[in-house]
Design a protein around this motif. Sequence first.
Motif, short mmCIF file in Angstrom:
data_model
loop_
_atom_site.label_atom_id
_atom_site.label_comp_id
_atom_site.label_asym_id
_atom_site.label_seq_id
_atom_site.Cartn_x
_atom_site.Cartn_y
_atom_site.Cartn_z
N MET A 233 0.84 -1.20 0.00
CA MET A 233 0.00 0.00 0.00
C MET A 233 0.87 1.25 0.00
SD MET A 233 -1.25 0.39 3.96
CE MET A 233 -1.17 2.19 3.92
N ASP A 234 0.30 2.36 -0.47
CA ASP A 234 0.99 3.65 -0.46
C ASP A 234 -0.06 4.74 -0.49
OD1 ASP A 234 4.13 4.43 -1.10
OD2 ASP A 234 2.72 6.02 -1.60
N SER A 235 0.27 5.93 0.05
CA SER A 235 -0.66 7.05 0.09
C SER A 235 -0.49 8.00 -1.08
CB SER A 235 -0.49 7.83 1.40
OG SER A 235 0.81 8.39 1.48
N ASP A 236 0.37 7.64 -2.03
CA ASP A 236 0.60 8.45 -3.23
C ASP A 236 -0.12 7.78 -4.40
OD1 ASP A 236 1.48 9.73 -5.48
OD2 ASP A 236 3.57 9.79 -4.89
N PRO A 237 -1.24 8.36 -4.88
CA PRO A 237 -2.01 7.71 -5.95
C PRO A 237 -1.21 7.49 -7.23
CG PRO A 237 -3.28 9.48 -4.94
CD PRO A 237 -1.88 9.59 -4.41
N ASN B 208 3.53 -2.01 -13.13
CA ASN B 208 4.68 -2.91 -13.05
C ASN B 208 4.31 -4.30 -12.53
OD1 ASN B 208 6.42 -0.85 -13.93
ND2 ASN B 208 6.75 -0.11 -11.84
N GLY B 209 3.01 -4.53 -12.35
CA GLY B 209 2.56 -5.84 -11.88
C GLY B 209 2.58 -6.03 -10.38
N ILE B 210 2.73 -4.93 -9.63
CA ILE B 210 2.76 -5.00 -8.17
C ILE B 210 1.34 -5.07 -7.62
CG2 ILE B 210 3.48 -3.80 -6.07
CD1 ILE B 210 5.84 -4.81 -7.67
N ASN B 211 1.10 -5.92 -6.64
CA ASN B 211 -0.19 -6.00 -5.96
C ASN B 211 -0.24 -4.90 -4.91
OD1 ASN B 211 -2.66 -6.83 -4.98
ND2 ASN B 211 -1.84 -8.53 -3.78
N ILE B 212 -0.89 -3.79 -5.23
CA ILE B 212 -0.84 -2.60 -4.39
C ILE B 212 -2.19 -1.92 -4.36
CG2 ILE B 212 -0.07 -1.14 -6.32
CD1 ILE B 212 1.66 0.43 -4.30
N PHE B 213 -2.49 -1.23 -3.25
CA PHE B 213 -3.71 -0.45 -3.14
C PHE B 213 -3.39 0.89 -2.50
CE2 PHE B 213 -3.42 -2.94 0.75
CZ PHE B 213 -3.71 -2.02 1.74
N PHE B 214 -4.30 1.85 -2.69
CA PHE B 214 -4.14 3.19 -2.14
C PHE B 214 -4.72 3.23 -0.73
CE2 PHE B 214 -6.24 7.22 -1.16
CZ PHE B 214 -5.17 8.09 -1.22
N ALA B 215 -3.96 3.74 0.23
CA ALA B 215 -4.45 3.94 1.60
C ALA B 215 -3.47 4.83 2.34
CB ALA B 215 -4.61 2.61 2.33
N ASP B 216 -3.95 5.44 3.40
CA ASP B 216 -3.15 6.32 4.24
C ASP B 216 -2.97 5.67 5.60
OD1 ASP B 216 -1.99 8.35 5.74
OD2 ASP B 216 -3.15 9.93 4.78
N ALA B 217 -1.73 5.44 6.01
CA ALA B 217 -1.45 4.74 7.28
C ALA B 217 -1.95 5.51 8.49
CB ALA B 217 0.05 4.49 7.41
#
Length: 514
Positions: free
Chosen positions: A407-411, A420-429
Motif C-alpha cells: 500500500m501507499d498514500s501516493d495515488p 509494473n505488476g505490483i499487488n498494491i492499493f491506495f491507503a493512508d497509514a
Amino acid sequence: MLLEAIWIGFAFSLGLLVRTIGLPPLIGYLAAGFAITAVSDQIGLPAESTKILEHVAHLGVLLLLFTVGLKLDIRKIIKPEVIGGGLIHFAISCLLMAPALYLLLDISLYTALMLAVALAFSSTVLAAKVLETKRELRAFHGRVAIGILIVQDLIALVVISLAAGTLPSPWALLVFGIPLLRPVLYKLMDASGHDELLLLFGLLLALVIGGYGFELVGLSGELGALVFGAMLANHKRAEELSESLWSIKEFFLVGFFLQIGMGGLPDQQAWVFAVVMVLLLPLKAILFFFLLIFFKLRARSAFLTGISLGNYSEFGLIVASVVLPQWLIPLALTVALSFVVSAPLNRLAHPLYEKLCRRLLPLERNIRHPDEQPVDLGDAEILIMGMGRTGTAAYLHLQDSYRLISMDSDPSKVEAQKGNGINIFFADAEDQVFWQGLNYQKIKAVILSMNDSEAKMIAASKLRQYGFSGVIVSHSMHEDQAEKIRQAGADETYLTMSEAGVGLASHVVARLKT
C-alpha cells in the motif's frame, strides 16, 4: 549590510523562540517583520529596503508554487470535489460576509464585497508548506486541499485583473501551447545532470520562463511558476529537482513572511477587526467540511482538508493592495493571526481527528468517494506499507516466496506500481477508519517502509491496538526514531545506513570468496 543583518538577526531570533514553544518558525518571521517596523524609525531603514524585501518575497512564492507544481497531477485536480468545493465555498463566503461587513463597518457595498473576496481565500503558502512538511501533498486530502487552493488562486487572479481594469495580452493565448513543450523540458532536465545545472534549470523555469514570462503577457507570475512545475510533475526526477530547490525556497520564503509583518503597525481598530475575523475561522473550516462531505469524501479527509484551508490568504493581501490599499494593514494582521491559529492546528490535525472521529463519522454519506473505497487484503501473507525504493526492493525480494500485498498514500505511485505488476492499493497509514476495516487473519508480517517516522509509529501502534500479533519490521535513518518505532509496537527497526553498510560488506566478502 546593516539591512541584511537586521533581517537575519530578527528572523533567526524570533524563529528560534517560537520553535522552542512548539510553533512553526514562520510565525516568528511574521513577528520579526512587525518588530522591524516598530524600530524602523530609530534605526533608519533605507527607503529601498521594502522593495528589496518585496522582490525576495516574490521569488519565494514563485519557488514554492513551482515545487508544488512538481508534485501535482493536473488530472487529479479536475474533480467535482475540487472545482465544486472551491467555487461553492467562495460564493457562500462572499454572500454571507459582504452584507455583514457592510452593516457592521459602515463602509460602501463595493468595499464590503472586496473585503469579503479577500477573506474568502485560504493561504496557498501556509497550506502547501505545512502539507509538504508533513509529506501529505500527495495524500488524498492534500491533493484536494491543493486543488481547491489552485481554484481559489485562479479566482484571485481574475478578481485582480477585473478590479485593476487590465486584461491579459493577446500573446497570453500562447500559454495553451505550453503542454507541447513537455518533451523539450524533459530532455533539458535529463541533460542537466544532478548538480548545479539541475538547480539552475529549476530556477530558470520557476523565476524566468514561468514567473517573468507570464508577467510579460499580462498573467500572474505565480500561475506561471505553478504551470511549469506541473509540466515536470510526471518526470522521474521531479522529486530530485524539488529537493535541490528546497533550501533556496525556504530562504526566500522567510522574506515573504517578513514582508507581511513589515506592512505597518496596526492600530486598535485593526486589532479588533483581525481578532473578530480570526474568531470566525472555525466557520470557514466547518463550511469546507460539510461541502466535502456532500461531495462523498469521508469525514477524515473532509476534516483534514478543512483544517488545512482554515486560514486567510496572502492572495487576499494582493487583492487588497490593488483595490483596497487602505485595508492592507488590518488584512495583514488578520492573515498573520490566522497563521498563528492555523499552524499549530495543522500540526495537531491527526490527533485532533482521532478525538473527534466518533462525532464526525455519523455525518458521512453512505456513498463513498471512488478514491476512498475500503480495501481487501485477500490471502496475502505479508503487507508492505510504503512503496518507495525500500518497499519496492523488499517486495521484489520476497515475491517469489510469499503472497504479498502493498500500500501507499501516493495515488500516482500506486498507479505506476500497478503498471509494473505490483499487488498494491491506495491507503493512508494515518487513517483511523482504514485500520478499523482491515482483516489481518492471514497476514503473518508487516514491513513498514514509509518515509515519515511518525507514520511508522502510528502504523505500528494501530496494528497492535487492533489485534495484530504477527511480525512488524521497520527501518529508520536515526537511532532515536528507531527506538520510538519499537516502543510503538515494532518487533525490530533497522537503521537504514547501517544495513546498507552491512550489505556492501557482504558483497565484498562474497567477491573475495570467488
